[in-house]
Structure formats: C-alpha cells, structure tokens
Design a protein around this motif. Structure first.
Motif, PDB file in Angstrom:
ATOM      1  N   ALA A 226      -3.737   8.214  -1.577  1.00  0.00           N
ATOM      2  CA  ALA A 226      -2.948   9.022  -2.519  1.00  0.00           C
ATOM      3  C   ALA A 226      -3.628  10.356  -2.806  1.00  0.00           C
ATOM      4  O   ALA A 226      -2.956  11.386  -2.947  1.00  0.00           O
ATOM      5  N   ILE A 227      -4.964  10.354  -2.879  1.00  0.00           N
ATOM      6  CA  ILE A 227      -5.691  11.603  -3.146  1.00  0.00           C
ATOM      7  C   ILE A 227      -5.476  12.611  -2.025  1.00  0.00           C
ATOM      8  O   ILE A 227      -5.381  13.822  -2.264  1.00  0.00           O
ATOM      9  N   THR A 228      -5.354  12.110  -0.799  1.00  0.00           N
ATOM     10  CA  THR A 228      -5.184  13.022   0.337  1.00  0.00           C
ATOM     11  C   THR A 228      -3.738  13.454   0.543  1.00  0.00           C
ATOM     12  O   THR A 228      -3.484  14.429   1.265  1.00  0.00           O
ATOM     13  N   ILE A 229      -2.766  12.773  -0.080  1.00  0.00           N
ATOM     14  CA  ILE A 229      -1.353  13.043   0.189  1.00  0.00           C
ATOM     15  C   ILE A 229      -0.690  13.872  -0.903  1.00  0.00           C
ATOM     16  O   ILE A 229       0.131  14.752  -0.623  1.00  0.00           O
TER      17      ILE A 229
ATOM     18  N   PHE B 162     -10.190  19.698   4.859  1.00  0.00           N
ATOM     19  CA  PHE B 162     -10.995  18.490   5.080  1.00  0.00           C
ATOM     20  C   PHE B 162     -10.073  17.393   5.615  1.00  0.00           C
ATOM     21  O   PHE B 162      -9.049  17.090   5.001  1.00  0.00           O
ATOM     22  N   PRO B 163     -10.390  16.768   6.752  1.00  0.00           N
ATOM     23  CA  PRO B 163      -9.519  15.726   7.308  1.00  0.00           C
ATOM     24  C   PRO B 163      -9.327  14.571   6.331  1.00  0.00           C
ATOM     25  O   PRO B 163     -10.306  14.007   5.816  1.00  0.00           O
ATOM     26  N   GLY B 164      -8.066  14.227   6.081  1.00  0.00           N
ATOM     27  CA  GLY B 164      -7.780  13.185   5.106  1.00  0.00           C
ATOM     28  C   GLY B 164      -8.300  11.820   5.509  1.00  0.00           C
ATOM     29  O   GLY B 164      -8.877  11.095   4.691  1.00  0.00           O
ATOM     30  N   LEU B 165      -8.114  11.452   6.787  1.00  0.00           N
ATOM     31  CA  LEU B 165      -8.580  10.143   7.242  1.00  0.00           C
ATOM     32  C   LEU B 165     -10.097  10.040   7.162  1.00  0.00           C
ATOM     33  O   LEU B 165     -10.639   8.984   6.814  1.00  0.00           O
TER      34      LEU B 165
ATOM     35  N   VAL C 227       0.835  -1.199   0.000  1.00  0.00           N
ATOM     36  CA  VAL C 227       0.000   0.000   0.000  1.00  0.00           C
ATOM     37  C   VAL C 227       0.873   1.253   0.000  1.00  0.00           C
ATOM     38  O   VAL C 227       0.605   2.218  -0.735  1.00  0.00           O
ATOM     39  N   ALA C 228       1.927   1.261   0.815  1.00  0.00           N
ATOM     40  CA  ALA C 228       2.817   2.418   0.853  1.00  0.00           C
ATOM     41  C   ALA C 228       3.474   2.650  -0.506  1.00  0.00           C
ATOM     42  O   ALA C 228       3.615   3.806  -0.949  1.00  0.00           O
ATOM     43  N   LEU C 229       3.879   1.567  -1.186  1.00  0.00           N
ATOM     44  CA  LEU C 229       4.510   1.712  -2.498  1.00  0.00           C
ATOM     45  C   LEU C 229       3.533   2.280  -3.524  1.00  0.00           C
ATOM     46  O   LEU C 229       3.869   3.206  -4.287  1.00  0.00           O
ATOM     47  N   MET C 230       2.297   1.733  -3.559  1.00  0.00           N
ATOM     48  CA  MET C 230       1.315   2.235  -4.526  1.00  0.00           C
ATOM     49  C   MET C 230       0.961   3.696  -4.263  1.00  0.00           C
ATOM     50  O   MET C 230       0.830   4.503  -5.201  1.00  0.00           O
ATOM     51  N   VAL C 231       0.820   4.049  -2.997  1.00  0.00           N
ATOM     52  CA  VAL C 231       0.474   5.433  -2.659  1.00  0.00           C
ATOM     53  C   VAL C 231       1.597   6.378  -3.054  1.00  0.00           C
ATOM     54  O   VAL C 231       1.353   7.452  -3.630  1.00  0.00           O
ATOM     55  N   GLU C 232       2.852   6.002  -2.791  1.00  0.00           N
ATOM     56  CA  GLU C 232       3.968   6.893  -3.100  1.00  0.00           C
ATOM     57  C   GLU C 232       4.196   7.020  -4.601  1.00  0.00           C
ATOM     58  O   GLU C 232       4.664   8.069  -5.067  1.00  0.00           O
ATOM     59  N   VAL C 233       3.903   5.982  -5.366  1.00  0.00           N
ATOM     60  CA  VAL C 233       4.023   6.098  -6.824  1.00  0.00           C
ATOM     61  C   VAL C 233       3.055   7.157  -7.349  1.00  0.00           C
ATOM     62  O   VAL C 233       3.429   8.046  -8.138  1.00  0.00           O
TER      63      VAL C 233
END
Length: 373
Positions: A242-245, A199-202, A159-165
């Motif tokens: 990813a949308i929130t980061i 808007f809170p990301g979580l 999940v971390a890899l997909m989000v950072e890509v």
C-alpha cells in the motif's frame, strides 16, 4: 309578440339544468377527438408511458453502466471474478464435507475435514494425480492441491482488498487536499511521489519484509484471525504494498480535483457561501467515483502479482500456509517430473490477473469513452 312576452312564455332554464351547446368540446373530448383523427389517418399516436420515457433522460452513471453491460469481455471477466471469489469464500467449508472416512497409515481413520485442509500432510500419498479423493492431486508433501489452491486464492484476494482500502483512503484524502488547497500539501505530495517513483516499489517491499518479517512472524502469529498458519506476514505485506501504490492514486485524484474545482457548480457553491469542507464532501469526492474505481480495479491485478512474487521469493506466506506464489515456488523443482503441480497455480494466477485487467479496461472504456480513441 315582444321580447317580454317571449320571456314570460318561455322562461330560461335554471343554471343547474343548463345544457352546453353541441358545438362546444371539453379538453377530454378534444384529446379523444385528436387521437381518433390520428388513428383514422393512420398516424401512430405516442403512448403516455413512451412520452414519459422520452422526457426522462438517463444519468451519466446509467449511461456508463449501459456501456459496461455491452462490453462482453468485461462481463465475462466479472463472471470469472465472481466465481473465483465464491470458491475462495465458501469452497473450503463445502469441500471439507465431501468424501468419506480414510484410513491413513500414519494418522489412523480421518475424515474429509482433515485430509481436505490445506495444511494436512499425507506422506504416503505424495505427488498424486487428480482423483475422486484429491480433485487436483497432491503436492510433494501429500497436501491437497485443491484445498491449497482455494486458500491461495483467499490470500491473494485478501491482500488485494487490504491494499486497495489503504490505497483509496490515503489517495482520496491526500489527493483531494493537495488539489483543492495546493500549497505545502501539494508540494509535499509531489516530492514524496517523485521519491517513490524513483525507488523500485518491489525492492522496497523486499527490504521491508527482510528486516521486519521475522518479527512479524513472532508478534503477529498470536492474532486469532491469522493464527499459526504462516499468514502472519500478510499484514506487513499489505502495508508495504500500500505504501508503494497510494501515491499514484493520490496523483490521479489531485489531477481530477484540479479540474473539478474550476467547474461552474463549484463556483456557484462558493458564491452562495458553502464551506470548503462541504464542497469537498458534496461536490468533489462524489465526482471522483469513476477514476477511483477504474484505478483501484487495475491496481488489484498488480497487487496480486506482487504478492505472488513476494511469496515466490519466500518472503510472504510461510509454511504450512498456502499462496499461489508459494505453491509455484514449492513445485518449481518438480517441473520436469510433475509439471501439473506448477501448471495449476500458474494458470489460476494468470486467469485471476487477466480477469481483473480486462474488467478494469472495461470500466475505463465505460466511464471514459474517449479513452478508446
């Protein structure tokens, strides 16, 4: 005797046999003489290789990597990260070949390729302590905790890899365009970033998973890579995170681009007629390496914590899948009787988050020494 008689009696030597006078020294002889004089006076003469090393100064990247290697905390952190990644990738395949046949009361004779999987339930071996068969014991459903821990690590890292890509691609693309061209792109990025920060990301991720989570379980569970192991929501979780980061990454990149486009080498490229696209690809993006790597490394720890929190709430990985957050959630009711089942995933989560955080701090100090002040 006149001069003519001297030349007749002693003719001059031919050019081929001419001898140089003893007091004339060639360049090689001069260099050798200087070295001998230096040794005679006790002065250490520099070696040729040492002179070449002095003339060749290290690049900024080499200096940054040298500072990173001197940071013991960062080196220990990257060793821990490498060890955990190795366990997550190759650990399950090795672990499923360790052990002999086991006579199960419900399943008959089974091998380690069955009882060392993260989804197999052995209902006559509930809540066992660590043993030679189950290295970290079993949970409340008789599942191997070590196998589930390795699967949880793999889920968190994936999940971390997909989000950072997604974070790096969108952040660099939109941030560079906003900083280099400005105009409506810059204004749109600024307004969208303000909305996402307000808007809170979580809360946004929870809302998105609550609405589309059941649909993702139904539609995405047929994908061969994901399968029917409860991991169908991972794609939705990754996209939501990813949308929130990525707006924060885009803001970092925009600020750095605003500084880079005012540098002399960019102005020189404009002067010689270099196109904007070539300037962005050849001069702007390569100089964003340090800030992007540091920001992405620090974001990994936040992504892992967010994924674990989502699974802890029951919105992420679904049974029979495994996640660090799901393991903590399943064992939270047994903390009084079987605290081991909560401690193992909690400590593992803390170690991986601290390792990425310390490594990110080391990268930031190495690429920007002024950040220590």
């Amino acid at each position: 005797m006149d001069t003519r008689d001297q030349f007749q009696r002693y003719p001059p030597l031919a050019a081929d046999h001419a001898m140089a006078p003893d007091n004339i020294m060639t360049p090689a002889t001069t260099e050798m003489s200087d070295m001998l004089q230096g040794h005679a006076l006790g002065v250490a003469m520099p070696d040729v290789q040492e002179l070449e090393k002095r003339e060749k100064s290290p690049t900024p990247l080499q200096e940054s990597l040298r500072r990173l290697r001197r940071d013991k905390r960062a080196m220990v952190s990257i060793s821990v990260i490498g060890f955990l990644v190795l366990i997550a990738l190759v650990g399950p395949s090795i672990y499923q070949h360790i052990g002999g046949p086991y006579i199960s009361a419900l399943n008959g004779v089974i091998g380690p390729d069955v009882y060392h999987t993260f989804y197999h339930q052995e209902l006559n071996s509930l809540d066992q302590l660590p043993s030679s068969m189950y290295w970290l014991g079993t949970d409340s459903l008789g599942r191997d905790m070590f196998a589930r821990l390795m699967q949880g690590l793999l889920i968190s890292l994936s999940v971390a890899l997909m989000v950072e890509v997604v974070d790096i691609v969108l952040g660099i693309s939109i941030g560079v365009l906003a900083g280099f061209y400005g105009g409506w792109i810059d204004q749109s990025l600024a307004r969208f970033t303000d909305v996402m920060f307000a808007f809170p990301g979580l809360l946004f991720v929870i809302l998105l998973l609550g609405i589309f989570g059941p649909t993702a379980d139904e539609k995405l569970s047929n994908i061969p890579i994901i399968g029917a192991n409860g991991n169908a929501r991972l794609i939705l979780v990754s996209l939501a995170l990813a949308i929130t980061i990525w707006p924060l990454m885009a803001r970092y990149v925009r600020g750095q681009t605003l500084q880079l486009k005012e540098q002399q080498f960019v102005e020189a490229a404009h002067t010689v007629g270099t196109s904007n696209t070539r300037i962005i690809l050849r001069h702007i993006i390569p100089n964003l390496f340090s800030i992007v790597v540091v920001a992405a490394t620090l974001n990994i720890s936040n992504t892992i914590v967010a994924e674990a929190g989502i699974s802890l709430l029951g919105l992420g990985v679904q049974p029979p899948g495994s996640s660090l957050g799901l393991m903590i959630s399943n064992a939270s009711d047994l903390i009084d009787t079987h605290p081991w089942e909560v401690i193992v995933p909690s400590v593992t989560l803390a170690i991986i988050v601290l390792a990425f955080s310390f490594f990110g701090d080391g990268l930031r100090d190495a690429f920007d020494p002024r950040s220590k002040d």
